[in-house]
Design a protein around this motif. Structure first.
Motif, PDB file in Angstrom:
ATOM      1  N   ASP A  51      -4.884   1.363  -9.761  1.00  0.00           N
ATOM      2  CA  ASP A  51      -4.981   2.551  -8.907  1.00  0.00           C
ATOM      3  C   ASP A  51      -5.602   2.219  -7.553  1.00  0.00           C
ATOM      4  O   ASP A  51      -5.132   2.680  -6.514  1.00  0.00           O
ATOM      5  N   THR A  52      -6.655   1.421  -7.572  1.00  0.00           N
ATOM      6  CA  THR A  52      -7.338   1.079  -6.319  1.00  0.00           C
ATOM      7  C   THR A  52      -6.465   0.176  -5.455  1.00  0.00           C
ATOM      8  O   THR A  52      -6.406   0.355  -4.234  1.00  0.00           O
ATOM      9  N   ALA A  53      -5.773  -0.768  -6.063  1.00  0.00           N
ATOM     10  CA  ALA A  53      -4.868  -1.635  -5.298  1.00  0.00           C
ATOM     11  C   ALA A  53      -3.757  -0.802  -4.669  1.00  0.00           C
ATOM     12  O   ALA A  53      -3.398  -1.000  -3.498  1.00  0.00           O
ATOM     13  N   TYR A  54      -3.225   0.153  -5.429  1.00  0.00           N
ATOM     14  CA  TYR A  54      -2.177   1.022  -4.897  1.00  0.00           C
ATOM     15  C   TYR A  54      -2.714   1.862  -3.740  1.00  0.00           C
ATOM     16  O   TYR A  54      -2.055   2.009  -2.704  1.00  0.00           O
ATOM     17  N   THR A  55      -3.924   2.390  -3.885  1.00  0.00           N
ATOM     18  CA  THR A  55      -4.537   3.177  -2.817  1.00  0.00           C
ATOM     19  C   THR A  55      -4.677   2.337  -1.552  1.00  0.00           C
ATOM     20  O   THR A  55      -4.378   2.811  -0.449  1.00  0.00           O
ATOM     21  N   LEU A  56      -5.106   1.100  -1.703  1.00  0.00           N
ATOM     22  CA  LEU A  56      -5.251   0.229  -0.543  1.00  0.00           C
ATOM     23  C   LEU A  56      -3.897  -0.068   0.098  1.00  0.00           C
ATOM     24  O   LEU A  56      -3.775  -0.087   1.321  1.00  0.00           O
ATOM     25  N   CYS A  57      -2.868  -0.263  -0.720  1.00  0.00           N
ATOM     26  CA  CYS A  57      -1.510  -0.489  -0.191  1.00  0.00           C
ATOM     27  C   CYS A  57      -1.055   0.704   0.640  1.00  0.00           C
ATOM     28  O   CYS A  57      -0.518   0.546   1.743  1.00  0.00           O
ATOM     29  N   VAL A  58      -1.268   1.897   0.120  1.00  0.00           N
ATOM     30  CA  VAL A  58      -0.870   3.108   0.840  1.00  0.00           C
ATOM     31  C   VAL A  58      -1.686   3.244   2.119  1.00  0.00           C
ATOM     32  O   VAL A  58      -1.141   3.517   3.197  1.00  0.00           O
ATOM     33  N   LEU A  59      -2.980   3.052   2.014  1.00  0.00           N
ATOM     34  CA  LEU A  59      -3.871   3.188   3.161  1.00  0.00           C
ATOM     35  C   LEU A  59      -3.497   2.228   4.282  1.00  0.00           C
ATOM     36  O   LEU A  59      -3.442   2.609   5.449  1.00  0.00           O
ATOM     37  N   MET A  60      -3.197   0.983   3.919  1.00  0.00           N
ATOM     38  CA  MET A  60      -2.901  -0.029   4.926  1.00  0.00           C
ATOM     39  C   MET A  60      -1.411  -0.089   5.271  1.00  0.00           C
ATOM     40  O   MET A  60      -1.025  -0.812   6.187  1.00  0.00           O
ATOM     41  N   GLY A  61      -0.577   0.638   4.526  1.00  0.00           N
ATOM     42  CA  GLY A  61       0.859   0.631   4.805  1.00  0.00           C
ATOM     43  C   GLY A  61       1.506  -0.704   4.498  1.00  0.00           C
ATOM     44  O   GLY A  61       2.412  -1.156   5.191  1.00  0.00           O
ATOM     45  N   ARG A  62       1.051  -1.351   3.443  1.00  0.00           N
ATOM     46  CA  ARG A  62       1.572  -2.658   3.058  1.00  0.00           C
ATOM     47  C   ARG A  62       2.183  -2.574   1.667  1.00  0.00           C
ATOM     48  O   ARG A  62       1.697  -1.845   0.810  1.00  0.00           O
ATOM     49  N   PRO A  63       3.236  -3.358   1.396  1.00  0.00           N
ATOM     50  CA  PRO A  63       3.926  -3.262   0.108  1.00  0.00           C
ATOM     51  C   PRO A  63       3.242  -3.978  -1.052  1.00  0.00           C
ATOM     52  O   PRO A  63       3.522  -3.691  -2.198  1.00  0.00           O
ATOM     53  N   THR A  64       2.355  -4.917  -0.772  1.00  0.00           N
ATOM     54  CA  THR A  64       1.694  -5.639  -1.859  1.00  0.00           C
ATOM     55  C   THR A  64       0.181  -5.588  -1.673  1.00  0.00           C
ATOM     56  O   THR A  64      -0.324  -5.427  -0.552  1.00  0.00           O
ATOM     57  N   ALA A  65      -0.533  -5.760  -2.785  1.00  0.00           N
ATOM     58  CA  ALA A  65      -1.991  -5.734  -2.731  1.00  0.00           C
ATOM     59  C   ALA A  65      -2.542  -6.871  -1.873  1.00  0.00           C
ATOM     60  O   ALA A  65      -3.484  -6.669  -1.098  1.00  0.00           O
ATOM     61  N   LEU A  66      -1.946  -8.050  -1.978  1.00  0.00           N
ATOM     62  CA  LEU A  66      -2.432  -9.180  -1.168  1.00  0.00           C
ATOM     63  C   LEU A  66      -2.287  -8.897   0.322  1.00  0.00           C
ATOM     64  O   LEU A  66      -3.193  -9.182   1.111  1.00  0.00           O
ATOM     65  N   GLN A  67      -1.153  -8.328   0.714  1.00  0.00           N
ATOM     66  CA  GLN A  67      -0.958  -7.986   2.127  1.00  0.00           C
ATOM     67  C   GLN A  67      -1.920  -6.886   2.558  1.00  0.00           C
ATOM     68  O   GLN A  67      -2.450  -6.913   3.671  1.00  0.00           O
ATOM     69  N   ALA A  68      -2.165  -5.918   1.679  1.00  0.00           N
ATOM     70  CA  ALA A  68      -3.084  -4.822   2.000  1.00  0.00           C
ATOM     71  C   ALA A  68      -4.515  -5.333   2.151  1.00  0.00           C
ATOM     72  O   ALA A  68      -5.229  -4.917   3.067  1.00  0.00           O
ATOM     73  N   ILE A  69      -4.917  -6.243   1.269  1.00  0.00           N
ATOM     74  CA  ILE A  69      -6.266  -6.822   1.364  1.00  0.00           C
ATOM     75  C   ILE A  69      -6.412  -7.589   2.676  1.00  0.00           C
ATOM     76  O   ILE A  69      -7.403  -7.439   3.388  1.00  0.00           O
ATOM     77  N   ALA A  70      -5.418  -8.396   3.001  1.00  0.00           N
ATOM     78  CA  ALA A  70      -5.466  -9.170   4.261  1.00  0.00           C
ATOM     79  C   ALA A  70      -5.544  -8.244   5.465  1.00  0.00           C
ATOM     80  O   ALA A  70      -6.332  -8.470   6.389  1.00  0.00           O
ATOM     81  N   ALA A  71      -4.734  -7.175   5.455  1.00  0.00           N
ATOM     82  CA  ALA A  71      -4.742  -6.222   6.575  1.00  0.00           C
ATOM     83  C   ALA A  71      -6.072  -5.505   6.671  1.00  0.00           C
ATOM     84  O   ALA A  71      -6.597  -5.282   7.776  1.00  0.00           O
ATOM     85  N   ALA A  72      -6.645  -5.140   5.527  1.00  0.00           N
ATOM     86  CA  ALA A  72      -7.932  -4.454   5.516  1.00  0.00           C
ATOM     87  C   ALA A  72      -9.032  -5.365   6.054  1.00  0.00           C
ATOM     88  O   ALA A  72      -9.849  -4.948   6.879  1.00  0.00           O
ATOM     89  N   GLU A  73      -9.041  -6.612   5.580  1.00  0.00           N
ATOM     90  CA  GLU A  73     -10.056  -7.558   6.056  1.00  0.00           C
ATOM     91  C   GLU A  73      -9.899  -7.833   7.547  1.00  0.00           C
ATOM     92  O   GLU A  73     -10.888  -7.933   8.271  1.00  0.00           O
ATOM     93  N   GLU A  74      -8.663  -7.915   8.004  1.00  0.00           N
ATOM     94  CA  GLU A  74      -8.407  -8.120   9.432  1.00  0.00           C
ATOM     95  C   GLU A  74      -8.891  -6.927  10.247  1.00  0.00           C
ATOM     96  O   GLU A  74      -9.525  -7.096  11.294  1.00  0.00           O
ATOM     97  N   GLN A  75      -8.614  -5.720   9.761  1.00  0.00           N
ATOM     98  CA  GLN A  75      -9.069  -4.528  10.478  1.00  0.00           C
ATOM     99  C   GLN A  75     -10.598  -4.471  10.537  1.00  0.00           C
ATOM    100  O   GLN A  75     -11.161  -4.201  11.589  1.00  0.00           O
ATOM    101  N   LEU A  76     -11.247  -4.763   9.426  1.00  0.00           N
ATOM    102  CA  LEU A  76     -12.706  -4.707   9.389  1.00  0.00           C
ATOM    103  C   LEU A  76     -13.332  -5.799  10.259  1.00  0.00           C
ATOM    104  O   LEU A  76     -14.363  -5.573  10.894  1.00  0.00           O
ATOM    105  N   ALA A  77     -12.710  -6.958  10.302  1.00  0.00           N
ATOM    106  CA  ALA A  77     -13.221  -8.041  11.162  1.00  0.00           C
ATOM    107  C   ALA A  77     -13.091  -7.655  12.637  1.00  0.00           C
ATOM    108  O   ALA A  77     -13.966  -7.961  13.451  1.00  0.00           O
ATOM    109  N   ALA A  78     -11.994  -6.968  12.977  1.00  0.00           N
ATOM    110  CA  ALA A  78     -11.760  -6.568  14.368  1.00  0.00           C
ATOM    111  C   ALA A  78     -12.722  -5.460  14.809  1.00  0.00           C
ATOM    112  O   ALA A  78     -13.066  -5.376  15.996  1.00  0.00           O
ATOM    113  N   THR A  79     -13.150  -4.616  13.876  1.00  0.00           N
ATOM    114  CA  THR A  79     -14.063  -3.522  14.234  1.00  0.00           C
ATOM    115  C   THR A  79     -15.516  -3.953  14.169  1.00  0.00           C
ATOM    116  O   THR A  79     -16.405  -3.187  14.531  1.00  0.00           O
TER     117      THR A  79
END
Length: 136
Positions: free
Chosen positions: A107-135
């Motif tokens: 459920d949490t992986a799916y939520t992160l995928c939806v939140l980040m607009g990515r099709p896989t959990a690995l891509q969503a995690i990478a996008a989330a970490e990238e966003q947090l590093a940029a902010t």
């Protein structure tokens, strides 16, 4: 569909695709999805079909069409979901056969995928970490 921003036409197309994948009528799938708002769990095969249909809709736009970047999620929300995902990973590592831990992770992986607009959990995690590093 409520967690995946799309038009009514796209939502119907996603629902029809999921119904085809699950070999059920669109009305039956819609009824099952609607019943989840009352606490009824969506059967696993319907949930898998719906997730595949949403993923396909995200990743397979019309040929040559530019991908809409959309709005970036709130960094605080991104951090909250990513932290929850890390907790689920730890819980799952400690108890790999716990069905509750598996469900929470999924459920949490799916939520992160939806939140980040990515099709896989690995891509969503990478996008989330990238966003947090940029902010920062």
């Amino acid at each position: 569909m409520a967690t995946t921003p799309c038009s009514a036409r796209d939502a119907l197309r996603i629902l029809a695709t999921a119904a085809d994948l699950a070999h059920v009528a669109v009305q039956d799938l819609a009824a099952a999805v609607t019943a989840t708002s009352c606490g009824t769990a969506l059967p696993a095969r319907l949930e898998r079909a719906l997730r595949r249909a949403v993923e396909a809709a995200r990743t397979h736009g019309p040929a040559g069409a530019p991908r809409d970047a959309g709005l970036a999620p709130n960094p605080a929300r991104t951090e909250e979901v990513l932290t929850r995902l890390r907790g689920c990973q730890a819980r799952l590592a400690a108890s790999p056969h716990d069905p509750g831990a598996l469900r929470a992770m999924d459920d949490t992986a799916y939520t992160l995928c939806v939140l980040m607009g990515r099709p896989t959990a690995l891509q969503a995690i990478a996008a989330a970490e990238e966003q947090l590093a940029a902010t920062g």
